[in-house]
Write a protein that holds these residues in place. Structure first.
Motif, PDB file in Angstrom:
ATOM      1  N   GLY A 310      37.930  30.905  34.820  1.00  0.00           N
ATOM      2  CA  GLY A 310      38.387  30.903  33.435  1.00  0.00           C
ATOM      3  C   GLY A 310      37.665  29.894  32.569  1.00  0.00           C
ATOM      4  N   GLY A 311      36.652  29.230  33.122  1.00  0.00           N
ATOM      5  CA  GLY A 311      35.875  28.257  32.361  1.00  0.00           C
ATOM      6  C   GLY A 311      36.061  26.826  32.826  1.00  0.00           C
ATOM      7  N   THR A 312      37.244  26.475  33.330  1.00  0.00           N
ATOM      8  CA  THR A 312      37.502  25.141  33.875  1.00  0.00           C
ATOM      9  C   THR A 312      38.234  25.283  35.213  1.00  0.00           C
ATOM     10  N   GLN A 313      38.230  24.203  35.986  1.00  0.00           N
ATOM     11  CA  GLN A 313      38.937  24.212  37.277  1.00  0.00           C
ATOM     12  C   GLN A 313      40.430  24.391  37.045  1.00  0.00           C
ATOM     13  N   GLN A 314      40.981  25.457  37.613  1.00  0.00           N
ATOM     14  CA  GLN A 314      42.411  25.727  37.502  1.00  0.00           C
ATOM     15  C   GLN A 314      42.919  26.244  38.845  1.00  0.00           C
ATOM     16  N   ILE A 315      44.236  26.323  38.986  1.00  0.00           N
ATOM     17  CA  ILE A 315      44.849  26.763  40.233  1.00  0.00           C
ATOM     18  C   ILE A 315      45.277  28.220  40.111  1.00  0.00           C
ATOM     19  N   TYR A 316      44.969  28.993  41.151  1.00  0.00           N
ATOM     20  CA  TYR A 316      45.310  30.411  41.219  1.00  0.00           C
ATOM     21  C   TYR A 316      46.069  30.680  42.515  1.00  0.00           C
ATOM     22  N   VAL A 317      46.907  31.693  42.498  1.00  0.00           N
ATOM     23  CA  VAL A 317      47.611  32.167  43.686  1.00  0.00           C
ATOM     24  C   VAL A 317      47.318  33.648  43.854  1.00  0.00           C
ATOM     25  N   MET A 318      46.991  34.063  45.081  1.00  0.00           N
ATOM     26  CA  MET A 318      46.728  35.473  45.360  1.00  0.00           C
ATOM     27  C   MET A 318      47.424  35.861  46.654  1.00  0.00           C
ATOM     28  N   ASN A 319      47.516  37.152  46.896  1.00  0.00           N
ATOM     29  CA  ASN A 319      48.030  37.631  48.175  1.00  0.00           C
ATOM     30  C   ASN A 319      47.041  37.286  49.282  1.00  0.00           C
ATOM     31  N   ALA A 320      47.504  37.255  50.502  1.00  0.00           N
ATOM     32  CA  ALA A 320      46.666  36.832  51.627  1.00  0.00           C
ATOM     33  C   ALA A 320      45.500  37.786  51.885  1.00  0.00           C
ATOM     34  N   ASP A 321      45.564  39.003  51.333  1.00  0.00           N
ATOM     35  CA  ASP A 321      44.434  39.933  51.474  1.00  0.00           C
ATOM     36  C   ASP A 321      43.468  39.834  50.302  1.00  0.00           C
ATOM     37  N   GLY A 322      43.691  38.904  49.381  1.00  0.00           N
ATOM     38  CA  GLY A 322      42.798  38.705  48.244  1.00  0.00           C
ATOM     39  C   GLY A 322      43.204  39.428  46.975  1.00  0.00           C
ATOM     40  N   SER A 323      44.266  40.195  47.027  1.00  0.00           N
ATOM     41  CA  SER A 323      44.683  40.969  45.857  1.00  0.00           C
ATOM     42  C   SER A 323      45.579  40.150  44.929  1.00  0.00           C
ATOM     43  N   ASN A 324      45.638  40.611  43.668  1.00  0.00           N
ATOM     44  CA  ASN A 324      46.591  40.102  42.681  1.00  0.00           C
ATOM     45  C   ASN A 324      46.465  38.592  42.454  1.00  0.00           C
ATOM     46  N   ALA A 325      45.251  38.131  42.175  1.00  0.00           N
ATOM     47  CA  ALA A 325      45.050  36.710  41.879  1.00  0.00           C
ATOM     48  C   ALA A 325      45.586  36.392  40.486  1.00  0.00           C
ATOM     49  N   GLN A 326      46.424  35.350  40.410  1.00  0.00           N
ATOM     50  CA  GLN A 326      47.048  34.960  39.148  1.00  0.00           C
ATOM     51  C   GLN A 326      46.886  33.461  38.929  1.00  0.00           C
ATOM     52  N   ARG A 327      46.467  33.102  37.713  1.00  0.00           N
ATOM     53  CA  ARG A 327      46.378  31.688  37.369  1.00  0.00           C
ATOM     54  C   ARG A 327      47.789  31.117  37.192  1.00  0.00           C
ATOM     55  N   VAL A 328      48.024  29.904  37.745  1.00  0.00           N
ATOM     56  CA  VAL A 328      49.356  29.307  37.639  1.00  0.00           C
ATOM     57  C   VAL A 328      49.343  27.939  36.958  1.00  0.00           C
ATOM     58  N   SER A 329      48.180  27.320  36.760  1.00  0.00           N
ATOM     59  CA  SER A 329      48.118  26.011  36.085  1.00  0.00           C
ATOM     60  C   SER A 329      47.686  26.202  34.638  1.00  0.00           C
ATOM     61  N   PHE A 330      48.443  25.628  33.711  1.00  0.00           N
ATOM     62  CA  PHE A 330      48.143  25.808  32.289  1.00  0.00           C
ATOM     63  C   PHE A 330      48.270  24.517  31.493  1.00  0.00           C
ATOM     64  N   GLY A 331      48.421  23.387  32.172  1.00  0.00           N
ATOM     65  CA  GLY A 331      48.497  22.124  31.463  1.00  0.00           C
ATOM     66  C   GLY A 331      47.116  21.657  31.046  1.00  0.00           C
ATOM     67  N   PRO A 332      47.032  20.587  30.239  1.00  0.00           N
ATOM     68  CA  PRO A 332      45.721  20.053  29.843  1.00  0.00           C
ATOM     69  C   PRO A 332      45.019  19.411  31.025  1.00  0.00           C
ATOM     70  N   GLY A 333      43.694  19.530  31.079  1.00  0.00           N
ATOM     71  CA  GLY A 333      42.925  18.916  32.146  1.00  0.00           C
ATOM     72  C   GLY A 333      42.475  19.911  33.193  1.00  0.00           C
ATOM     73  N   ARG A 334      41.855  19.376  34.253  1.00  0.00           N
ATOM     74  CA  ARG A 334      41.324  20.190  35.347  1.00  0.00           C
ATOM     75  C   ARG A 334      42.164  19.982  36.603  1.00  0.00           C
ATOM     76  N   TYR A 335      42.403  21.047  37.337  1.00  0.00           N
ATOM     77  CA  TYR A 335      43.238  21.027  38.535  1.00  0.00           C
ATOM     78  C   TYR A 335      42.379  21.355  39.760  1.00  0.00           C
ATOM     79  N   SER A 336      42.638  20.659  40.871  1.00  0.00           N
ATOM     80  CA  SER A 336      41.846  20.901  42.084  1.00  0.00           C
ATOM     81  C   SER A 336      42.681  20.577  43.317  1.00  0.00           C
ATOM     82  N   THR A 337      42.100  20.813  44.483  1.00  0.00           N
ATOM     83  CA  THR A 337      42.653  20.549  45.829  1.00  0.00           C
ATOM     84  C   THR A 337      44.117  20.949  45.979  1.00  0.00           C
ATOM     85  N   PRO A 338      44.485  22.192  45.631  1.00  0.00           N
ATOM     86  CA  PRO A 338      45.889  22.599  45.800  1.00  0.00           C
ATOM     87  C   PRO A 338      46.260  22.750  47.274  1.00  0.00           C
TER      88      PRO A 338
END
Length: 434
Positions: A310-338
């Motif tokens: 999405g342009g910056t480091q953010q956190i996403y969650v997807m199903n274990a088979d790789g489907s339905n990836a959804q961004r879950v972090s929307f605060g200011p700044g960059r997110y990593s090492t979830p």
């Protein structure tokens, strides 16, 4: 090498009072007031009084570090020489403000083993809450103290303890521009440090299996990074594979049979899983972005990861088979090492914003974000097996600065450094030791 701790457990739960009358800490509250608890030194009963005192000190230190208990000063005790079979004078303990009381003994038997016994008392209800007896070899006395602390913690909080655990990390010595990095392991309180590699080759990002005393780690033994699987107990090491484009060492699946990792190819990085038995890899993402730092949910059904799609480091969650990836972090700044909590209720992360490095948690859908601690450079959170405490490393500035290992609980109020012989980074918490 840890010998198995042979236990004979007898629980003496008092039926005279209803269960709800006994004290219990509600650790779901935001800021828990520590429970005053009295821990008279265990009696030696003809054995080694120093050993008994040392065991009591370890139990007391474990409970205090949790932030949930306030061990009272022994100088305030009115009733002294508390044997494990002694009935407490509850009025004396109420007078000094104790809500819980622990009495115990340590005896060295004729067969050379230690027999430790303790009882946990509810001071206000004048009732015994728990009694247990353990047998082990003398060299395991410190571990036995952790096991007793876990039993007390569980009875008073209703949650599993985390004291009978270990932390693997990267030991760092030398100047900043020429660090020697060795794989090391220690008890969760910083004692019994043992080195697992010699420092001949660079080692990075060790990760504990959630089911066994095994770790994966990345090593640059040659020109390319290789991933190894190391059995902590036996020292047996096997190579998982050579991965020239690996960005982080793999993390295990909840059953310990697979690992999930990020591999770089052609300037992009994508998420893959590998079956540890067949060594077969399966690709989960395929984007023109950097997808990295994957971590399984505790039920294995989902994977959390970081991505700059999405342009910056953010956190996403997807199903274990790789489907339905959804961004879950929307605060200011960059997110990593979830990293997903073993309880499944939270995801821990590192956040960078306005020059600050923060360790925080959020719900798996991104709601309820909370920052637990911030500093010059905080990074790499990992969960205790009960999902109530995080370990991470904090770098200190300057020519003589370096990383140190810290813990923080979910309230954010109880932050503590774990003392290590040298600088330390990339900690990973073990499951409870079998």
């Amino acid at each position: 090498m840890f010998a198995a701790c042979v236990m004979s457990v007898g629980a003496f739960l008092c039926a005279a009072a209803p269960a709800h009358a006994l004290i219990e800490i509600d650790i779901t509250q935001g800021n828990v007031e520590p429970m005053p608890i009295a821990l008279p030194s265990f009696t030696a009963e003809g054995g080694d009084p120093k050993l008994s005192a040392d065991m009591t000190a370890v139990i007391s230190a474990d409970l205090k570090r949790s932030g949930l208990f306030l061990p009272l000063d022994p100088a305030s005790f009115i009733q002294t020489n508390m044997g494990v079979s002694t009935t407490p004078r509850f009025g004396d303990w109420r007078t000094i403000g104790a809500q819980a009381l622990v009495s115990g003994s340590v005896v060295k038997q004729n067969d050379g083993r230690l027999r430790a016994e303790f009882r946990l008392w509810d001071v206000f209800a004048s009732e015994q809450m728990l009694g247990q007896q353990f047998y082990t070899t003398p060299e395991n006395w410190r571990r036995l103290a952790h096991i007793i602390a876990d039993a007390i913690y569980e009875r008073l909080t209703g949650e599993k303890g985390y004291f009978d655990t270990r932390i693997v990390y990267v030991d760092e010595t030398g100047t900043k521009d020429k660090r020697v990095k060795r794989l090391a392991i220690m008890d969760q309180d910083g004692f019994n440090v043992r080195y697992l590699t010699r420092g001949d080759d660079l080692v990075l990002t060790p990760r504990f299996s959630p089911t066994t005393q095994e770790v994966t780690y990345m090593s640059y033994a040659g020109a390319e990074p290789s991933v190894y699987l190391l059995n902590i107990e036996t020292g047996q090491r096997e190579i998982v594979g050579n991965f020239p484009g690996m960005t982080f060492a793999p993390r295990f699946s909840p059953d310990g049979q697979r690992v999930v990792m990020s591999l770089e190819q052609g300037g992009n990085a994508n998420i893959f899983t590998m079956d540890l038995r067949s060594r077969k890899t399966t690709r989960l993402t395929s984007t023109a972005a950097i997808d990295t730092s994957p971590s399984f949910s505790p039920d294995g059904s989902q994977v959390v990861f970081e991505s700059d799609r999405g342009g910056t480091q953010q956190i996403y969650v997807m199903n274990a088979d790789g489907s339905n990836a959804q961004r879950v972090s929307f605060g200011p700044g960059r997110y990593s090492t979830p990293v997903w909590s073993p309880r499944g209720d939270l995801i821990a992360f590192t956040k960078q914003h306005q020059g600050r490095f923060m360790i925080g948690v959020m719900k798996p859908d991104g709601k309820g974000e909370r920052i637990l601690t911030e500093g010059y450079h905080n990074e790499g959170p990992a969960w205790a097996p009960n999902g109530r405490v995080l370990v991470f490393f904090r770098d200190t500035p300057g020519a003589n600065g370096g990383p140190q290992v810290w813990t923080v609980d979910l309230t954010g109020y109880n932050e503590q450094r774990i003392q290590t012989p040298a600088f330390a980074s990339d900690p990973s918490w073990s499951p409870l030791i079998d």
